[in-house]
Scaffold this active site. Structure first.
Site, PDB file in Angstrom:
ATOM      1  N   ASP A  91      57.438  31.235  30.631  1.00  0.00           N
ATOM      2  CA  ASP A  91      58.364  32.395  31.025  1.00  0.00           C
ATOM      3  C   ASP A  91      59.617  31.767  30.657  1.00  0.00           C
ATOM      4  OD1 ASP A  91      59.459  33.995  33.839  1.00  0.00           O
ATOM      5  OD2 ASP A  91      59.586  34.605  31.843  1.00  0.00           O
ATOM      6  N   ASP A 264      50.122  37.439  36.368  1.00  0.00           N
ATOM      7  CA  ASP A 264      50.111  35.972  36.847  1.00  0.00           C
ATOM      8  C   ASP A 264      51.166  36.212  38.157  1.00  0.00           C
ATOM      9  OD1 ASP A 264      53.277  36.430  35.896  1.00  0.00           O
ATOM     10  OD2 ASP A 264      53.129  34.512  37.075  1.00  0.00           O
ATOM     11  N   CYS A 302      31.251  33.211  47.359  1.00  0.00           N
ATOM     12  CA  CYS A 302      31.724  32.294  46.627  1.00  0.00           C
ATOM     13  C   CYS A 302      31.326  31.152  46.044  1.00  0.00           C
ATOM     14  CB  CYS A 302      33.269  31.962  46.917  1.00  0.00           C
ATOM     15  SG  CYS A 302      34.348  31.237  45.893  1.00  0.00           S
ATOM     16  N   CYS A 304      32.416  28.456  44.501  1.00  0.00           N
ATOM     17  CA  CYS A 304      33.374  27.384  44.112  1.00  0.00           C
ATOM     18  C   CYS A 304      33.247  26.114  44.857  1.00  0.00           C
ATOM     19  CB  CYS A 304      34.979  27.954  44.481  1.00  0.00           C
ATOM     20  SG  CYS A 304      35.333  27.663  45.980  1.00  0.00           S
ATOM     21  N   CYS A 307      33.731  26.292  48.572  1.00  0.00           N
ATOM     22  CA  CYS A 307      32.512  27.268  49.602  1.00  0.00           C
ATOM     23  C   CYS A 307      31.223  26.340  49.393  1.00  0.00           C
ATOM     24  CB  CYS A 307      32.787  28.488  48.838  1.00  0.00           C
ATOM     25  SG  CYS A 307      34.247  29.249  49.208  1.00  0.00           S
ATOM     26  N   HIS A 333      39.966  27.438  45.946  1.00  0.00           N
ATOM     27  CA  HIS A 333      39.000  28.644  46.188  1.00  0.00           C
ATOM     28  C   HIS A 333      40.008  29.864  45.986  1.00  0.00           C
ATOM     29  CE1 HIS A 333      36.932  31.664  48.389  1.00  0.00           C
ATOM     30  NE2 HIS A 333      38.199  32.104  49.015  1.00  0.00           N
TER      31      HIS A 333
HETATM   32  N1  LIG Z   1      58.109  39.712  39.205  1.00  0.00           N
HETATM   33  C1  LIG Z   1      58.933  39.136  37.834  1.00  0.00           C
HETATM   34  C2  LIG Z   1      58.399  37.691  37.914  1.00  0.00           C
HETATM   35  C3  LIG Z   1      58.714  36.987  36.913  1.00  0.00           C
HETATM   36  C4  LIG Z   1      58.460  35.548  36.911  1.00  0.00           C
HETATM   37  S1  LIG Z   1      56.763  35.438  36.021  1.00  0.00           S
HETATM   38  C5  LIG Z   1      56.307  33.745  36.083  1.00  0.00           C
HETATM   39  N2  LIG Z   1      57.311  32.801  35.489  1.00  0.00           N
HETATM   40  C6  LIG Z   1      56.701  31.647  35.893  1.00  0.00           C
HETATM   41  C7  LIG Z   1      55.703  31.844  36.688  1.00  0.00           C
HETATM   42  N3  LIG Z   1      55.438  33.215  36.795  1.00  0.00           N
HETATM   43  C8  LIG Z   1      59.684  37.607  35.821  1.00  0.00           C
HETATM   44  N4  LIG Z   1      60.134  36.815  34.675  1.00  0.00           N
HETATM   45  C9  LIG Z   1      60.788  37.185  33.938  1.00  0.00           C
HETATM   46  N5  LIG Z   1      61.526  36.658  32.660  1.00  0.00           N
HETATM   47  N6  LIG Z   1      61.269  38.502  33.795  1.00  0.00           N
HETATM   48  C10 LIG Z   1      60.993  39.286  34.941  1.00  0.00           C
HETATM   49  O1  LIG Z   1      61.339  40.690  35.017  1.00  0.00           O
HETATM   50  C11 LIG Z   1      59.857  38.909  35.907  1.00  0.00           C
HETATM   51  C12 LIG Z   1      59.488  39.763  37.248  1.00  0.00           C
END
Ligand SMILES: Nc1cc(CSc2ncc[nH]2)c2nc(N)[nH]c(=O)c2c1
Length: 365
Positions: A91, A264, A302, A304, A307, A333
């Protein structure tokens, strides 16, 4: 990168496919565990592999601040550094840097802030963020966006969306590595016209995939679904769609129904460490005294390692005694639970009965 569609549900927009990166296949819809600082907290890469996670999320912002992207590059890049040979997404930091209260100033050029680690003054802009992600070496990298809090006044959202689009364009121009895919991030809070304009402008620029950002920021499941309803259909069918930061099983299954391919969330690991176990019959607060002599596994359905080998009583004992093993058994888990849910969801899309799977799964939650 390749994105192959294998099946589409005929009653919903749900679809099943495969993303191929330089580090293998990601069967979609996929859930990616979060490894912010180049580790999924408390788990070894081998344990993580056993959860059948095919991709994980690391954070360019955190790794830039510590140990530094140049250090990771010198050590051979993220995959080698953390010994994870499957896919990695980083990210961009748009979300992190905007959630910093010590944010000093945001201009069209970029963001100046004070590092929460050593208090040093830092500056990030699209070009720098792309350098950082290129150095880290993830398979899929994210454009530098501005993720606004919820709720947010419409004019501010519109101005911020224009900035996010301009920054995405600057990221595209700065993107010069063939073996890394660049995804744009759609913003626009909960305003239909702003979301649609943002989507159309980013689609025009031809990114390798599209994330929907600015959700899972407190707007709630209803508004999240409304945004997905009118945003997802404007994204190209033949490119992956990633709903950032989502979420609980309900939100993920709703996202799949709207045609989202990647998810994620820190929930399985963070809530796991806090003693919340997901099971096929709902969530368990494993620290509760009612599990003190409960010899059953967390979830009898589960398979895993946690478990198969340990009782609720033992895991409760570990957590209440602050034993680190409790944290990893819970994380292991919960990630297995989420990956198993995704596997069943993919299967149900191929069999053409996703809605039955979804309602049955959620009725037991
Ligand atoms: N809810 C949410 C979560 C994340 C983090 S995603 C993440 N980064 C690391 C782990 N997971 C977001 N990241 C960016 N760049 N923009 C967003 O609008 C945004 C919105």
């Amino acid at each position: 990168m390749q994105f192959r569609l294998l099946a589409s549900d005929n009653k919903t927009k749900a679809r099943c496919g495969e993303i191929t990166t330089n580090h293998g296949l990601i069967p979609t819809p996929a859930f990616m565990p979060v490894g912010t600082q180049a580790t999924v907290k408390t788990l070894t890469p081998l344990q993580l592999q056993e959860t059948e996670a095919h991709a994980l999320l690391c954070n360019a912002y955190h790794l830039y601040l510590r140990p530094g992207h140049e250090v990771v590059k010198k050590l051979g890049g993220l995959h080698k550094f953390m010994k994870w040979d499957r896919s990695i997404i980083t990210d961009s930091g748009g979300y992190q840097v905007f959630s910093l209260e010590r944010l000093t100033k945001v201009t069209d050029d970029g963001v100046e802030f004070q590092s929460p680690i050593d208090g040093s003054r830092r500056f990030l802009n699209p070009e720098i963020v792309m350098d950082i992600q290129h150095a880290l070496g993830a398979d899929i990298i994210m454009a530098f966006d501005e993720c606004l809090p919820y709720p947010c006044e419409k004019d501010r959202v519109r101005q911020s969306m224009y900035r996010t689009v301009k920054w995405a364009n600057r990221c595209l121009k700065a993107h010069n590595s063939d073996d890394q895919e660049l995804f744009a991030i759609v913003q626009g809070s909960v305003f239909k016209d702003i979301r649609e304009e943002c989507t159309d402008r980013l689609v025009e620029m031809e990114f390798n995939g599209y994330a929907i950002g600015g959700l899972s920021v407190g707007e709630g499941n209803l508004l999240m679904n409304e945004v997905l309803e009118y945003t997802t259909p404007r994204l190209p069918e033949n490119k992956p769609r990633y709903l950032m930061g989502v979420g609980f099983p309900l939100d993920i299954l709703d996202g799949i129904e709207h045609g989202i391919d990647l998810f994620d969330c820190v929930i399985p690991t963070r809530n796991g460490r806090n003693g919340c176990a997901f099971t096929s019959n709902g969530k368990l607060k494993i620290r509760n005294s009612c599990y003190k002599t409960d010899e059953r596994p967390i979830d009898k359905n589960c398979h895993c390692y946690a478990c198969k080998n340990f009782s609720r009583a033992y895991i409760r004992h570990l957590l209440t005694s602050n034993e680190i093993l409790g944290l990893s058994l819970m994380s292991l888990h919960n990630i297995c639970f989420f990956e198993n849910m995704m596997k069943k969801a993919r299967q149900s899309i191929i069999e053409g009965n996703f809605l039955n799977f979804k309602s049955k799964f959620l009725s037991l939650q």
